[in-house]
Design a protein around this motif. Sequence first.
Motif, PDB file in Angstrom:
ATOM      1  N   GLY A 172      -4.649   1.287 -33.192  1.00  0.00           N
ATOM      2  CA  GLY A 172      -3.997   2.290 -32.471  1.00  0.00           C
ATOM      3  C   GLY A 172      -3.353   2.246 -31.239  1.00  0.00           C
ATOM      4  N   ARG A 173      -3.401   0.950 -30.748  1.00  0.00           N
ATOM      5  CA  ARG A 173      -2.737   0.478 -29.447  1.00  0.00           C
ATOM      6  C   ARG A 173      -1.463  -0.071 -29.742  1.00  0.00           C
ATOM      7  NH1 ARG A 173      -7.366  -3.720 -28.130  1.00  0.00           N
ATOM      8  NH2 ARG A 173      -6.631  -4.125 -30.388  1.00  0.00           N
ATOM      9  N   ILE A 174      -0.435  -0.073 -28.739  1.00  0.00           N
ATOM     10  CA  ILE A 174       0.798  -0.915 -28.610  1.00  0.00           C
ATOM     11  C   ILE A 174       0.694  -2.173 -27.773  1.00  0.00           C
ATOM     12  CG2 ILE A 174       1.910   1.340 -28.657  1.00  0.00           C
ATOM     13  CD1 ILE A 174       2.569   0.891 -25.656  1.00  0.00           C
ATOM     14  N   TRP A 175       1.536  -3.150 -28.104  1.00  0.00           N
ATOM     15  CA  TRP A 175       1.651  -4.498 -27.667  1.00  0.00           C
ATOM     16  C   TRP A 175       1.900  -4.430 -26.292  1.00  0.00           C
ATOM     17  CZ3 TRP A 175      -0.506  -8.733 -29.365  1.00  0.00           C
ATOM     18  CH2 TRP A 175      -0.170  -9.906 -28.642  1.00  0.00           C
ATOM     19  N   PRO A 176       1.076  -5.086 -25.412  1.00  0.00           N
ATOM     20  CA  PRO A 176       1.355  -5.201 -24.009  1.00  0.00           C
ATOM     21  C   PRO A 176       2.594  -5.488 -23.677  1.00  0.00           C
ATOM     22  CG  PRO A 176      -0.978  -5.966 -24.390  1.00  0.00           C
ATOM     23  CD  PRO A 176      -0.205  -5.897 -25.940  1.00  0.00           C
ATOM     24  N   ALA A 177       3.338  -4.836 -23.164  1.00  0.00           N
ATOM     25  CA  ALA A 177       4.985  -5.299 -22.894  1.00  0.00           C
ATOM     26  C   ALA A 177       5.097  -6.243 -21.836  1.00  0.00           C
ATOM     27  CB  ALA A 177       5.668  -3.936 -22.155  1.00  0.00           C
ATOM     28  N   GLU A 178       3.931  -6.450 -21.076  1.00  0.00           N
ATOM     29  CA  GLU A 178       4.158  -7.828 -19.950  1.00  0.00           C
ATOM     30  C   GLU A 178       4.034  -9.173 -20.688  1.00  0.00           C
ATOM     31  OE1 GLU A 178      -0.144  -6.303 -19.940  1.00  0.00           O
ATOM     32  OE2 GLU A 178       1.861  -5.277 -20.084  1.00  0.00           O
ATOM     33  N   LEU A 179       3.421  -9.293 -21.994  1.00  0.00           N
ATOM     34  CA  LEU A 179       3.184 -10.347 -22.577  1.00  0.00           C
ATOM     35  C   LEU A 179       4.525 -10.818 -23.203  1.00  0.00           C
ATOM     36  CD1 LEU A 179      -0.291  -9.723 -24.284  1.00  0.00           C
ATOM     37  CD2 LEU A 179       0.137 -10.900 -22.110  1.00  0.00           C
ATOM     38  N   GLU A 180       4.672 -12.251 -22.939  1.00  0.00           N
ATOM     39  CA  GLU A 180       6.005 -12.856 -23.561  1.00  0.00           C
ATOM     40  C   GLU A 180       5.864 -13.517 -25.091  1.00  0.00           C
ATOM     41  OE1 GLU A 180       7.246 -15.785 -20.580  1.00  0.00           O
ATOM     42  OE2 GLU A 180       7.406 -14.494 -19.086  1.00  0.00           O
ATOM     43  N   TYR A 181       4.580 -13.353 -25.381  1.00  0.00           N
ATOM     44  CA  TYR A 181       4.598 -14.204 -26.766  1.00  0.00           C
ATOM     45  C   TYR A 181       4.086 -12.807 -27.750  1.00  0.00           C
ATOM     46  CZ  TYR A 181      -0.272 -13.540 -25.155  1.00  0.00           C
ATOM     47  OH  TYR A 181      -1.513 -12.967 -24.622  1.00  0.00           O
ATOM     48  N   GLN A 182       4.300 -12.851 -29.099  1.00  0.00           N
ATOM     49  CA  GLN A 182       3.892 -11.771 -29.997  1.00  0.00           C
ATOM     50  C   GLN A 182       3.024 -12.340 -31.179  1.00  0.00           C
ATOM     51  OE1 GLN A 182       5.262  -8.609 -30.416  1.00  0.00           O
ATOM     52  NE2 GLN A 182       6.385  -8.572 -28.450  1.00  0.00           N
ATOM     53  N   PRO A 183       2.470 -11.533 -31.742  1.00  0.00           N
ATOM     54  CA  PRO A 183       1.737 -12.086 -33.089  1.00  0.00           C
ATOM     55  C   PRO A 183       2.456 -12.241 -33.966  1.00  0.00           C
ATOM     56  CG  PRO A 183       1.510  -9.433 -32.682  1.00  0.00           C
ATOM     57  CD  PRO A 183       2.100 -10.080 -31.602  1.00  0.00           C
ATOM     58  N   THR A 184       2.284 -13.133 -34.889  1.00  0.00           N
ATOM     59  CA  THR A 184       3.153 -13.293 -36.006  1.00  0.00           C
ATOM     60  C   THR A 184       2.994 -12.200 -36.898  1.00  0.00           C
ATOM     61  OG1 THR A 184       2.359 -15.675 -36.023  1.00  0.00           O
ATOM     62  CG2 THR A 184       3.420 -14.858 -38.139  1.00  0.00           C
ATOM     63  N   ARG A 185       2.000 -11.561 -37.213  1.00  0.00           N
ATOM     64  CA  ARG A 185       1.793 -10.332 -38.161  1.00  0.00           C
ATOM     65  C   ARG A 185       0.650  -9.323 -37.647  1.00  0.00           C
ATOM     66  NH1 ARG A 185       3.371 -11.596 -43.579  1.00  0.00           N
ATOM     67  NH2 ARG A 185       3.290  -9.434 -44.129  1.00  0.00           N
ATOM     68  N   THR A 186       1.033  -8.121 -37.963  1.00  0.00           N
ATOM     69  CA  THR A 186      -0.066  -7.160 -37.547  1.00  0.00           C
ATOM     70  C   THR A 186      -0.731  -6.473 -38.626  1.00  0.00           C
ATOM     71  OG1 THR A 186       1.343  -5.380 -37.527  1.00  0.00           O
ATOM     72  CG2 THR A 186       1.057  -6.613 -35.539  1.00  0.00           C
ATOM     73  N   ALA A 187      -2.076  -6.013 -38.799  1.00  0.00           N
ATOM     74  CA  ALA A 187      -2.755  -5.445 -39.882  1.00  0.00           C
ATOM     75  C   ALA A 187      -3.708  -4.322 -39.282  1.00  0.00           C
ATOM     76  CB  ALA A 187      -3.567  -6.461 -40.706  1.00  0.00           C
ATOM     77  N   ASP A 188      -3.946  -3.378 -40.084  1.00  0.00           N
ATOM     78  CA  ASP A 188      -4.941  -2.237 -39.913  1.00  0.00           C
ATOM     79  C   ASP A 188      -6.211  -2.630 -39.581  1.00  0.00           C
ATOM     80  OD1 ASP A 188      -2.564  -0.627 -39.693  1.00  0.00           O
ATOM     81  OD2 ASP A 188      -2.932  -0.162 -41.898  1.00  0.00           O
ATOM     82  N   ASN A 189      -6.802  -3.702 -40.455  1.00  0.00           N
ATOM     83  CA  ASN A 189      -8.212  -3.945 -40.372  1.00  0.00           C
ATOM     84  C   ASN A 189      -8.467  -5.454 -40.998  1.00  0.00           C
ATOM     85  OD1 ASN A 189      -8.348  -4.223 -43.411  1.00  0.00           O
ATOM     86  ND2 ASN A 189      -8.003  -1.915 -43.221  1.00  0.00           N
ATOM     87  N   VAL A 190      -9.428  -6.174 -40.604  1.00  0.00           N
ATOM     88  CA  VAL A 190      -9.465  -7.688 -40.834  1.00  0.00           C
ATOM     89  C   VAL A 190      -9.454  -7.948 -42.275  1.00  0.00           C
ATOM     90  CG1 VAL A 190     -11.990  -7.543 -41.186  1.00  0.00           C
ATOM     91  CG2 VAL A 190     -10.967  -9.670 -40.176  1.00  0.00           C
ATOM     92  N   SER A 191      -9.962  -7.216 -43.225  1.00  0.00           N
ATOM     93  CA  SER A 191      -9.699  -7.588 -44.646  1.00  0.00           C
ATOM     94  C   SER A 191      -7.897  -7.555 -44.854  1.00  0.00           C
ATOM     95  CB  SER A 191     -10.212  -6.310 -45.715  1.00  0.00           C
ATOM     96  OG  SER A 191      -9.873  -6.564 -46.851  1.00  0.00           O
ATOM     97  N   ALA A 192      -7.478  -6.519 -44.503  1.00  0.00           N
ATOM     98  CA  ALA A 192      -5.804  -6.621 -44.737  1.00  0.00           C
ATOM     99  C   ALA A 192      -5.254  -7.859 -44.002  1.00  0.00           C
ATOM    100  CB  ALA A 192      -5.297  -5.601 -44.247  1.00  0.00           C
ATOM    101  N   ALA A 193      -5.845  -8.076 -42.974  1.00  0.00           N
ATOM    102  CA  ALA A 193      -5.320  -9.428 -42.063  1.00  0.00           C
ATOM    103  C   ALA A 193      -5.413 -10.665 -42.984  1.00  0.00           C
ATOM    104  CB  ALA A 193      -5.655  -9.494 -40.808  1.00  0.00           C
TER     105      ALA A 193
END
Length: 219
Positions: free
Chosen positions: A187-208
Motif C-alpha cells: 500500500g505504499r509508494i516508492w520513496p522518491a529520494e531513492l535513486e535505485y528501483q526494484p526489478t519487479r513489485t508484487a502484492d505478496n510474497v507468494s506472488a513475488a
Amino acid sequence: MPLLLLDLDNTLVDRDAAFRFATTDLLATHGLPATDLDWVLELDASGYRPRGVVARGLLDRYPMLAPPLVQGFLDNGAADAVTLAASTRTALRHATALGWTPVIVTNGRVRQQEKKIQVCGLGREVAGWVISEGVGAAKPDAGIFARAAEVVGARLADGGWVVGDSARADIGGAQAIGYPSVWLPLGRIWPAELEYQPTRTADNVSAAIHLVLDNARGG
C-alpha cells in the motif's frame, strides 16, 4: 543453485497482523481501552521504532503494567502469534523443487526472530536463515547477504533474487549485491529520494516468488 533471499517480517509472515492480535489481547487482558489499539500500533511503527522507546511509551501511558510484562509483550507478543500462509508454504516448496535455495535474511534480535521462524514452521520450509544480531551486519549491508549464502554452502556469485517489503533494507540490499529484486509495497509508494528501483513489485510474497520463478523460465 540460485539463492532466494527473503525478508521475514511483513514478507514471509504478516508481522503487523500478529502484533495487532497481541496488542488487542494485551489491552483486553489488562482492562485497557480497546480504542488505544491504533495508538500502540503507531508507537510500534511496524517494528521499526527501537524497542526501548516503545517500552517507555507503553509504561508512561500504562503505569499499572509491570516493566517485565511490557518487555515480555514486546519480546514474545508478535512472535507467538505469527502464522505462515498456506500460499507462502506452497510457493517456497515449489521454488525448492525447482532448484532454488530459499534463505531468510532478517534484521532484528536472534531470540525473537528465531522464535517467529519456529512458531510458524518456516524453519522446515527454508534452507537456512541469518539474523542481523547474530552475524554483526544488518540489511542493506552486503555482508549479511554474503553470510546468508555461506550458511547454505553457497556464494553470492551463484546468483539469485532478493524479496522484501523494505525499500531501503531489502531492495537497497539487492542493489548492494547486484541482485534483481521484488518489492512488496503493501500500500505504499516508492520513496522518491531513492535513486535505485526494484526489478519487479508484487502484492505478496507468494506472488513475488512466482514472479522470480517465471522470470527464470523466461516467462
